[in-house]
Design a protein around this motif. Structure first.
Motif, PDB file in Angstrom:
ATOM      1  N   VAL A  27      70.285  38.373  21.982  1.00  0.00           N
ATOM      2  CA  VAL A  27      71.360  38.363  21.607  1.00  0.00           C
ATOM      3  C   VAL A  27      71.824  37.446  20.318  1.00  0.00           C
ATOM      4  O   VAL A  27      72.220  37.969  19.232  1.00  0.00           O
ATOM      5  CB  VAL A  27      72.648  38.270  22.686  1.00  0.00           C
ATOM      6  N   ALA A  28      71.086  36.270  20.459  1.00  0.00           N
ATOM      7  CA  ALA A  28      71.278  35.294  19.296  1.00  0.00           C
ATOM      8  C   ALA A  28      70.501  36.020  18.067  1.00  0.00           C
ATOM      9  O   ALA A  28      70.980  35.808  16.984  1.00  0.00           O
ATOM     10  CB  ALA A  28      70.855  34.006  19.690  1.00  0.00           C
ATOM     11  N   MET A  29      69.263  36.558  18.441  1.00  0.00           N
ATOM     12  CA  MET A  29      68.677  37.031  17.145  1.00  0.00           C
ATOM     13  C   MET A  29      69.233  38.290  16.435  1.00  0.00           C
ATOM     14  O   MET A  29      69.375  38.248  15.372  1.00  0.00           O
ATOM     15  CB  MET A  29      67.139  37.576  17.753  1.00  0.00           C
ATOM     16  N   LEU A  30      69.814  38.959  17.520  1.00  0.00           N
ATOM     17  CA  LEU A  30      70.745  40.236  16.908  1.00  0.00           C
ATOM     18  C   LEU A  30      71.821  39.900  16.096  1.00  0.00           C
ATOM     19  O   LEU A  30      71.887  40.342  14.888  1.00  0.00           O
ATOM     20  CB  LEU A  30      71.035  41.075  18.136  1.00  0.00           C
ATOM     21  N   GLU A  31      72.629  38.552  16.550  1.00  0.00           N
ATOM     22  CA  GLU A  31      73.619  38.283  15.710  1.00  0.00           C
ATOM     23  C   GLU A  31      73.035  37.828  14.418  1.00  0.00           C
ATOM     24  O   GLU A  31      73.933  37.830  13.372  1.00  0.00           O
ATOM     25  CB  GLU A  31      74.237  36.981  16.749  1.00  0.00           C
ATOM     26  N   GLU A  32      71.969  36.971  14.365  1.00  0.00           N
ATOM     27  CA  GLU A  32      71.455  36.488  13.133  1.00  0.00           C
ATOM     28  C   GLU A  32      71.068  37.586  12.216  1.00  0.00           C
ATOM     29  O   GLU A  32      71.431  37.292  10.975  1.00  0.00           O
ATOM     30  CB  GLU A  32      70.254  35.620  13.313  1.00  0.00           C
TER      31      GLU A  32
ATOM     32  N   ASP B 180      64.481  44.412  10.783  1.00  0.00           N
ATOM     33  CA  ASP B 180      65.474  43.367  11.001  1.00  0.00           C
ATOM     34  C   ASP B 180      65.011  42.126  11.777  1.00  0.00           C
ATOM     35  O   ASP B 180      65.263  40.932  11.697  1.00  0.00           O
ATOM     36  CB  ASP B 180      66.714  43.878  11.633  1.00  0.00           C
ATOM     37  N   LEU B 181      64.456  42.587  13.194  1.00  0.00           N
ATOM     38  CA  LEU B 181      63.947  41.613  14.420  1.00  0.00           C
ATOM     39  C   LEU B 181      62.946  40.882  13.563  1.00  0.00           C
ATOM     40  O   LEU B 181      62.749  39.715  13.695  1.00  0.00           O
ATOM     41  CB  LEU B 181      63.740  42.313  15.443  1.00  0.00           C
ATOM     42  N   GLU B 182      61.882  41.699  12.921  1.00  0.00           N
ATOM     43  CA  GLU B 182      60.724  40.869  12.246  1.00  0.00           C
ATOM     44  C   GLU B 182      61.039  39.943  11.329  1.00  0.00           C
ATOM     45  O   GLU B 182      60.327  38.922  11.105  1.00  0.00           O
ATOM     46  CB  GLU B 182      59.758  42.167  11.693  1.00  0.00           C
ATOM     47  N   ARG B 183      62.319  40.157  10.587  1.00  0.00           N
ATOM     48  CA  ARG B 183      62.570  39.286   9.537  1.00  0.00           C
ATOM     49  C   ARG B 183      62.916  37.767  10.162  1.00  0.00           C
ATOM     50  O   ARG B 183      62.525  36.909   9.869  1.00  0.00           O
ATOM     51  CB  ARG B 183      63.591  39.872   8.659  1.00  0.00           C
TER      52      ARG B 183
END
Length: 215
Positions: free
Chosen positions: A17-22, A202-205
């Motif tokens: 969730v923290a990664m998705l928020e970023e 997005d997640l890879e970034r």
């Protein structure tokens, strides 16, 4: 075209969730969730739901979820009817072999008994060494099994090693590293390729950013 994403509950959930928020996703509802298990993204056409790790594989395999975030430990133990696409490099730990210090487990001749929650991982490890192994599936505290004489040793996940030390066990070998992975339903990868790839990019970034920040 809307996407459904299955998130593994607990420790991985918070980090994902923290990664998705970023990444700029609208995950406010996931942060203040109460007892709810299904959530709509407030910015994108994405639905999230929270599941146990084994069920994450099942939902992705059956196409109920287009993507899932789950630990490599669950992937190694489970089925393979999906694509493993990205290592998020969160939730890092490892599979280890451990036993009591007076048992030279890896040089023991003849039949050995291994207690584990992960029979497929344990079997593959000892079979690769050509050892005669009997795997005993244990769902609770695996550390108890050598202490009480049920097994010669264990295969388990280790993060800090504190529990092993407290129970007088020593690590004999690392089996393999573990971290959270993104898995994708095979049909979704064809039918919703652009939407799936957008999330993966997005997640890879974020993975690359986090890696650079820790250098």
């Amino acid at each position: 075209m809307s996407l459904s994403i299955a998130l593994t509950k607990g420790r991985l959930e918070k980090k994902t969730v923290a990664m998705l928020e970023e990444c700029g996703y609208g995950i406010e509802n996931l942060k203040d969730k109460g007892r709810a298990l299904v959530f709509e993204d407030t910015k994108k056409d994405i639905r999230y739901f929270l599941v146990k790790s084994n069920d994450c594989l099942t939902y992705v395999e059956h196409g109920v979820a287009d993507l899932g975030v789950v630990g490599k430990d669950t992937i190694l133990e489970g089925g393979k009817e999906y694509y493993e696409m990205l290592d998020l490099e969160i939730g890092k730990c490892k599979f280890i072999v451990a036993s009591l210090p007076d048992i030279d487990l890896l040089n023991k001749v003849g039949h050995i008994k291994i207690g584990t929650k992960y029979p497929n991982v344990a079997k593959a490890y000892f079979n690769a060494k050509g050892m005669d192994v009997e795997i005993i599936k244990i769902d609770g505290s695996v550390e108890l099994s050598p202490i009480l004489g049920l097994c010669d040793g264990i295969v388990d996940i280790m993060e800090t090693g504190t529990t092993l030390k407290e129970n007088g066990l020593v690590v004999l070998d690392d089996v393999c590293p573990i971290s959270a992975r993104v898995i994708v339903n095979k049909a979704s990868f064809k039918l919703k390729r652009q939407e799936v790839m957008d999330v993966l990019k997005d997640l890879e970034r974020m993975v690359k950013q986090n890696a650079a920040a820790h250098q």
